[in-house]
Design an enzyme around this catalytic site. Structure first.
Site, PDB file in Angstrom:
ATOM      1  N   LYS A   6      65.060  97.531  60.354  1.00 41.13           N
ATOM      2  CA  LYS A   6      63.697  97.126  60.715  1.00 41.13           C
ATOM      3  C   LYS A   6      62.905  97.222  59.423  1.00 41.13           C
ATOM      4  O   LYS A   6      62.512  98.317  58.999  1.00 41.13           O
ATOM      5  CB  LYS A   6      63.110  98.079  61.760  1.00 41.13           C
ATOM      6  CG  LYS A   6      63.692  97.925  63.139  1.00 41.13           C
ATOM      7  CD  LYS A   6      63.006  98.931  64.064  1.00 41.13           C
ATOM      8  CE  LYS A   6      63.788  99.085  65.357  1.00 41.13           C
ATOM      9  NZ  LYS A   6      63.787 100.471  65.828  1.00 41.13           N
ATOM     10  N   THR A  49      36.319  68.411  37.704  1.00 34.37           N
ATOM     11  CA  THR A  49      34.940  68.902  37.567  1.00 34.37           C
ATOM     12  C   THR A  49      33.973  67.840  38.101  1.00 34.37           C
ATOM     13  O   THR A  49      34.395  66.809  38.639  1.00 34.37           O
ATOM     14  CB  THR A  49      34.613  69.179  36.095  1.00 34.37           C
ATOM     15  OG1 THR A  49      34.583  67.922  35.410  1.00 34.37           O
ATOM     16  CG2 THR A  49      35.632  70.102  35.440  1.00 34.37           C
ATOM     17  N   ARG A  62      56.414  66.046  31.064  1.00 38.28           N
ATOM     18  CA  ARG A  62      57.602  65.789  31.886  1.00 38.28           C
ATOM     19  C   ARG A  62      57.374  64.615  32.817  1.00 38.28           C
ATOM     20  O   ARG A  62      58.313  63.908  33.173  1.00 38.28           O
ATOM     21  CB  ARG A  62      57.967  67.050  32.695  1.00 38.28           C
ATOM     22  CG  ARG A  62      58.462  68.196  31.827  1.00 38.28           C
ATOM     23  CD  ARG A  62      59.131  69.292  32.658  1.00 38.28           C
ATOM     24  NE  ARG A  62      58.228  69.951  33.571  1.00 38.28           N
ATOM     25  CZ  ARG A  62      57.488  71.025  33.260  1.00 38.28           C
ATOM     26  NH1 ARG A  62      57.554  71.537  32.045  1.00 38.28           N
ATOM     27  NH2 ARG A  62      56.689  71.572  34.147  1.00 38.28           N
ATOM     28  N   CYS A  91      49.955  88.811  29.407  1.00 44.41           N
ATOM     29  CA  CYS A  91      50.201  89.867  30.401  1.00 44.41           C
ATOM     30  C   CYS A  91      51.113  90.965  29.836  1.00 44.41           C
ATOM     31  O   CYS A  91      51.177  92.067  30.391  1.00 44.41           O
ATOM     32  CB  CYS A  91      50.820  89.289  31.668  1.00 44.41           C
ATOM     33  SG  CYS A  91      49.813  87.982  32.393  1.00 44.41           S
ATOM     34  N   GLY A 108      42.322  77.577  35.639  1.00 40.79           N
ATOM     35  CA  GLY A 108      42.549  78.914  35.092  1.00 40.79           C
ATOM     36  C   GLY A 108      41.315  79.795  35.185  1.00 40.79           C
ATOM     37  O   GLY A 108      40.441  79.613  36.039  1.00 40.79           O
ATOM     38  N   ASP A 109      41.235  80.733  34.259  1.00 36.70           N
ATOM     39  CA  ASP A 109      40.174  81.753  34.312  1.00 36.70           C
ATOM     40  C   ASP A 109      38.771  81.180  34.103  1.00 36.70           C
ATOM     41  O   ASP A 109      37.789  81.892  34.300  1.00 36.70           O
ATOM     42  CB  ASP A 109      40.409  82.802  33.212  1.00 36.70           C
ATOM     43  CG  ASP A 109      41.554  83.737  33.536  1.00 36.70           C
ATOM     44  OD1 ASP A 109      42.198  83.547  34.579  1.00 36.70           O
ATOM     45  OD2 ASP A 109      41.807  84.647  32.727  1.00 36.70           O
ATOM     46  N   ILE A 116      37.068  64.775  33.613  1.00 37.95           N
ATOM     47  CA  ILE A 116      37.288  66.134  33.084  1.00 37.95           C
ATOM     48  C   ILE A 116      37.801  67.046  34.200  1.00 37.95           C
ATOM     49  O   ILE A 116      37.184  67.155  35.258  1.00 37.95           O
ATOM     50  CB  ILE A 116      35.992  66.723  32.479  1.00 37.95           C
ATOM     51  CG1 ILE A 116      35.429  65.777  31.412  1.00 37.95           C
ATOM     52  CG2 ILE A 116      36.258  68.097  31.890  1.00 37.95           C
ATOM     53  CD1 ILE A 116      34.159  66.277  30.722  1.00 37.95           C
ATOM     54  N   TYR A 117      38.936  67.666  33.921  1.00 42.72           N
ATOM     55  CA  TYR A 117      39.531  68.623  34.855  1.00 42.72           C
ATOM     56  C   TYR A 117      39.409  70.026  34.250  1.00 42.72           C
ATOM     57  O   TYR A 117      39.259  70.175  33.036  1.00 42.72           O
ATOM     58  CB  TYR A 117      41.011  68.295  35.079  1.00 42.72           C
ATOM     59  CG  TYR A 117      41.228  67.033  35.881  1.00 42.72           C
ATOM     60  CD1 TYR A 117      41.633  67.088  37.204  1.00 42.72           C
ATOM     61  CD2 TYR A 117      41.016  65.774  35.310  1.00 42.72           C
ATOM     62  CE1 TYR A 117      41.836  65.938  37.950  1.00 42.72           C
ATOM     63  CE2 TYR A 117      41.206  64.614  36.056  1.00 42.72           C
ATOM     64  CZ  TYR A 117      41.615  64.709  37.373  1.00 42.72           C
ATOM     65  OH  TYR A 117      41.803  63.575  38.107  1.00 42.72           O
TER      66      TYR A 117
HETATM   67  C1  LIG Z   1      46.142  92.146  28.695  1.00 43.80           C
HETATM   68  C2  LIG Z   1      46.200  91.210  29.874  1.00 43.80           C
HETATM   69  C3  LIG Z   1      47.109  91.460  30.896  1.00 43.80           C
HETATM   70  C4  LIG Z   1      47.152  90.620  31.989  1.00 43.80           C
HETATM   71  N1  LIG Z   1      48.075  90.877  32.971  1.00 43.80           N
HETATM   72  C5  LIG Z   1      48.139  90.067  34.040  1.00 43.80           C
HETATM   73  C6  LIG Z   1      49.116  90.273  35.035  1.00 43.80           C
HETATM   74  O1  LIG Z   1      49.926  91.201  34.940  1.00 43.80           O
HETATM   75  N2  LIG Z   1      49.134  89.440  36.109  1.00 43.80           N
HETATM   76  C7  LIG Z   1      48.251  88.406  36.225  1.00 43.80           C
HETATM   77  O2  LIG Z   1      48.306  87.657  37.212  1.00 43.80           O
HETATM   78  N3  LIG Z   1      47.333  88.159  35.273  1.00 43.80           N
HETATM   79  C8  LIG Z   1      47.255  88.961  34.190  1.00 43.80           C
HETATM   80  N4  LIG Z   1      46.337  88.709  33.218  1.00 43.80           N
HETATM   81  C9  LIG Z   1      45.410  87.575  33.397  1.00 43.80           C
HETATM   82  C10 LIG Z   1      46.077  86.288  32.946  1.00 43.80           C
HETATM   83  O3  LIG Z   1      46.603  86.461  31.688  1.00 43.80           O
HETATM   84  C11 LIG Z   1      45.038  85.181  32.969  1.00 43.80           C
HETATM   85  O4  LIG Z   1      44.588  85.031  34.290  1.00 43.80           O
HETATM   86  C12 LIG Z   1      45.611  83.865  32.494  1.00 43.80           C
HETATM   87  O5  LIG Z   1      46.126  83.973  31.199  1.00 43.80           O
HETATM   88  C13 LIG Z   1      44.513  82.800  32.508  1.00 43.80           C
HETATM   89  O6  LIG Z   1      44.990  81.630  31.973  1.00 43.80           O
HETATM   90  P1  LIG Z   1      44.026  80.608  31.269  1.00 43.80           P
HETATM   91  O7  LIG Z   1      44.871  79.518  30.748  1.00 43.80           O
HETATM   92  O8  LIG Z   1      42.901  80.269  32.134  1.00 43.80           O
HETATM   93  O9  LIG Z   1      43.390  81.424  30.067  1.00 43.80           O
HETATM   94  P2  LIG Z   1      44.118  82.066  28.830  1.00 43.80           P
HETATM   95  O10 LIG Z   1      45.541  82.328  29.123  1.00 43.80           O
HETATM   96  O11 LIG Z   1      43.281  83.211  28.398  1.00 43.80           O
HETATM   97  O12 LIG Z   1      44.051  80.930  27.742  1.00 43.80           O
HETATM   98  C14 LIG Z   1      42.853  80.403  27.299  1.00 43.80           C
HETATM   99  C15 LIG Z   1      42.989  80.030  25.837  1.00 43.80           C
HETATM  100  O13 LIG Z   1      41.953  79.153  25.498  1.00 43.80           O
HETATM  101  C16 LIG Z   1      41.563  79.396  24.171  1.00 43.80           C
HETATM  102  N5  LIG Z   1      40.217  78.883  23.987  1.00 43.80           N
HETATM  103  C17 LIG Z   1      39.078  79.321  24.554  1.00 43.80           C
HETATM  104  N6  LIG Z   1      38.031  78.571  24.176  1.00 43.80           N
HETATM  105  C18 LIG Z   1      38.524  77.629  23.355  1.00 43.80           C
HETATM  106  C19 LIG Z   1      37.937  76.570  22.640  1.00 43.80           C
HETATM  107  N7  LIG Z   1      36.632  76.322  22.727  1.00 43.80           N
HETATM  108  N8  LIG Z   1      38.721  75.805  21.877  1.00 43.80           N
HETATM  109  C20 LIG Z   1      40.044  76.050  21.802  1.00 43.80           C
HETATM  110  N9  LIG Z   1      40.656  77.044  22.449  1.00 43.80           N
HETATM  111  C21 LIG Z   1      39.906  77.808  23.229  1.00 43.80           C
HETATM  112  C22 LIG Z   1      41.645  80.911  24.064  1.00 43.80           C
HETATM  113  O14 LIG Z   1      41.795  81.289  22.706  1.00 43.80           O
HETATM  114  C23 LIG Z   1      42.857  81.230  24.921  1.00 43.80           C
HETATM  115  O15 LIG Z   1      44.019  81.374  24.135  1.00 43.80           O
HETATM  116  C24 LIG Z   1      46.281  89.518  32.081  1.00 43.80           C
HETATM  117  C25 LIG Z   1      45.376  89.258  31.047  1.00 43.80           C
HETATM  118  C26 LIG Z   1      45.344  90.082  29.954  1.00 43.80           C
HETATM  119  C27 LIG Z   1      44.361  89.789  28.847  1.00 43.80           C
END
Ligand SMILES: Cc1cc2nc3c(=O)[nH]c(=O)nc-3n(C[C@H](O)[C@H](O)[C@H](O)COP(=O)(O)OP(=O)(O)OC[C@H]3O[C@@H](n4cnc5c(N)ncnc54)[C@H](O)[C@@H]3O)c2cc1C
Length: 546
Positions: free
Chosen positions: A432, A271, A21, A42, A280-281, A276-277
């Site tokens: 309140k 980073t 965008r 989620c 997420g998790d 490289i940035y």
């Molecule tokens: C069942 C479940 C329920 C959840 N419920 C909630 C909720 O209700 N509220 C909330 O805040 N959070 C929730 N979470 C957590 C939330 O989903 C994660 O915090 C969020 O998705 C993280 O985003 P991300 O992009 O870092 O990772 P992800 O969304 O996990 O995406 C990472 C992706 O990278 C891909 N990947 C990894 N390594 C490689 C590689 N080397 N090459 C290519 N691809 C790769 C993986 O396959 C994955 O699809 C939940 C998680 C799960 C599993």
């Protein structure tokens, strides 16, 4: 500019979409090792429970839709296996064919998410033990349910509880095993107790303080072994102990990791390599309250960080302001929500705090469908900072936690909560509002208009303390604190002569309102007095066996 993104769900796809965008010319390649991009992870537990009926509703986008709408080059079933920082290349492998090739980048974005914690427990590879992280995991669990699984054992925090609820909805007999003495570590124990009671009320068996030591097979059935020799038989096990950052490739490429093992980033999500940035998790960030490094894998931070990375890639300075851990969980009829730090974390961080409990109604009590919620507010002793909040209840829990989370983010103190003007009509709240009330109570405490005692102080009260129960006689007869005296609040003024001004009075009632009235009467009559914060409702969750 050519940007390569590793990971095509929350952080990765949020970054890709924002980047497009902002920059129509950028070449954007997204590698996703799974079969789906941008799926609703989620929502997975709720499809297991049949709440989200259609599996397809979890598939928010496809590579084709992303090509059409955002001109993204999304390659699913393609794993990035290594990063060559010097050459600005990633090595990729097609999952289906095994073919490998390299892809050049100008800027690389790492959003590979998390991996599950898998301790080395014997038998963990049993085919009926499942994680719940991907659509495929969900499909496998559902297939097992549809094949007639009747008993499930679940381990884990948020995801485990959601799985337990949804498997129960499917009619399975569900047992939750938890190593810690309480469920859901981010809550304080007396708040988590309400959640546990709700699970039990819905027929879920809960065993806390019950660490799993291993698994064996008995003709296809998993036998879960726990500390102390207990065993539990299950047709399926959901093993969701929590997440660890997926940082191995970053580490192998020489990027700096944080103290908790996540990819280290600055507040622009960059980073140790400026090209490289990461978000997420996979990353660890600054925790908002104590300012220490933290690992809180949540969807909101991941999505916002992805978007910020795109801004920064386009030269718009966007800085991440820390993670508060604001979260909400449905547990059958209950809603459980929290933000900021809990008492355990505040003590660990060495941050002084005060606390109040309150049990306001979700909306006006006379309007149908309302119920009390239990609120716990933690704040700095000067009242200038809100440090954390936990709420467990029915209606209106989510909005109250969001108001408090916003107040924290805006650096409001408890003094400001008194003045918030929040929407009110009987179906939605009270004139309140619960958040105002939290402010009133906290400010009363700080102004010296009330002095609390807390359930955990019971054993350290002065020897001459009088426990004064100001509820009605029937309530007193049904249950009361050991050695308490009953004098209902309505009779206090008339019978004040029966009390001894030389002794300290520790008054209590059910939730803290009547005992607050009693406190004000006794205080103004010249008694030494404190009132039990949260009343017997909180007391019995501090001492569940009482
Ligand atoms: C069942 C479940 C329920 C959840 N419920 C909630 C909720 O209700 N509220 C909330 O805040 N959070 C929730 N979470 C957590 C939330 O989903 C994660 O915090 C969020 O998705 C993280 O985003 P991300 O992009 O870092 O990772 P992800 O969304 O996990 O995406 C990472 C992706 O990278 C891909 N990947 C990894 N390594 C490689 C590689 N080397 N090459 C290519 N691809 C790769 C993986 O396959 C994955 O699809 C939940 C998680 C799960 C599993």
């Amino acid at each position: 500019m050519k940007v390569v993104i590793v990971g095509g769900v929350a952080a990765g796809m949020s970054c890709a979409a924002r980047l497009r965008r902002l920059n129509e010319q950028a070449q954007i390649v997204v590698f996703e090792k799974g079969a789906h991009v941008s799926f609703a992870n989620c929502g997975l537990p709720y499809h297991i429970g049949g709440v989200i009926v259609e599996r397809d509703d979890l598939l928010v986008q496809t590579p084709e839709s992303l090509r059409a709408s955002l001109n993204l080059d999304v390659r699913v079933l393609t794993e990035v296996t290594a990063i060559d920082r010097a050459a600005h290349l990633v090595l990729v492998r097609e999952v289906r064919t095994g073919r490998t090739y390299t892809e050049a980048y100008d800027k690389l974005v790492l959003a590979p998410g998390a991996r599950s914690i898998r301790p080395p427990l014997p038998g963990l590879d049993h085919p009926a033990i499942f994680e719940l992280r991907t659509l495929e995991d969900m499909d496998r669990i559902l297939a097992r349910v549809q094949a007639g699984a009747a008993r499930a054992v679940v381990m884990g925090g948020y995801i485990g509880i959601e799985a337990a609820e949804n498997l129960r909805r499917r009619g399975l007999e569900v047992t939750v095993l938890e190593k810690m003495p309480q469920l859901m570590g981010p809550l304080d124990p007396e708040m988590a107790q309400l959640l546990q009671e709700e699970l039990v009320r819905h027929g879920v068996h809960v065993h806390t303080g019950c660490g799993v030591t291993g698994f064996t097979d008995r003709q296809g059935v998993v036998v879960v072994q726990a500390e102390g020799g207990a065993t539990f038989e299950a047709d399926l096990v959901v093993f969701a102990l929590g997440s660890l950052p997926q940082a191995a490739q970053a580490q192998a490429a020489g990027l700096t990791l944080g103290t908790l093992g996540g990819i280290a980033v600055n507040d622009q999500m960059q980073t140790s390599d400026p090209d490289i940035y990461a978000g997420g998790d996979a990353v660890e960030c600054r925790e908002f309250v104590a300012g220490k490094s933290t690992y809180l894998p949540l969807a909101g931070p991941a999505n916002r960080q992805g978007r910020m990375i795109a801004d920064n890639l386009c030269g718009r300075e966007s800085r991440y302001r820390g993670t508060q851990g604001t979260s909400v969980l449905q547990v059958f009829d209950l809603t459980v929500a929290l933000t900021g730090l809990n008492e355990k974390a505040l003590r660990k961080a060495g941050l002084p705090y005060r606390k109040v409990y309150l049990s306001p109604m979700g909306h006006a009590g006379y309007y149908p469908g309302s119920a009390p919620m239990r609120c716990k507010l933690l704040f700095s002793p000067d009242g200038n900072r809100i440090l954390g909040a936990q709420i467990v209840g029915h209606d209106g829990v989510d909005k109250r936690i969001d108001v408090l989370a916003t107040a924290m983010r805006g650096n409001l103190g408890v003094w400001d909560l008194e003045h918030l003007e929040l929407a009110y009509a009987p179906p939605y709240g009270s004139a309140k509002d619960a958040v105002n009330m939290l402010g009133f109570v906290a400010c009363n405490l700080l102004r010296g208009d009330v002095d609390f005692w807390y359930a955990e102080e019971l054993d350290s009260l002065p020897l001459d303390a009088v426990l004064l129960d100001v509820r009605g006689p029937a309530e007193f007869a049904a249950w009361h604190l050991p050695d308490a005296t009953n004098l209902p609040v309505g009779k206090l003024r008339a019978q004040q002569d029966t009390l001894d001004k030389a002794r300290p009075y520790f008054v209590y009632c059910k939730v803290g309102l009547r005992s607050y009235l009693a406190y004000r009467i006794l205080k103004q009559l010249g008694f030494k007095v404190r009132t039990l914060s949260g009343g017997t409702d909180v007391f019995r969750t501090v001492y569940p066996a009482a």
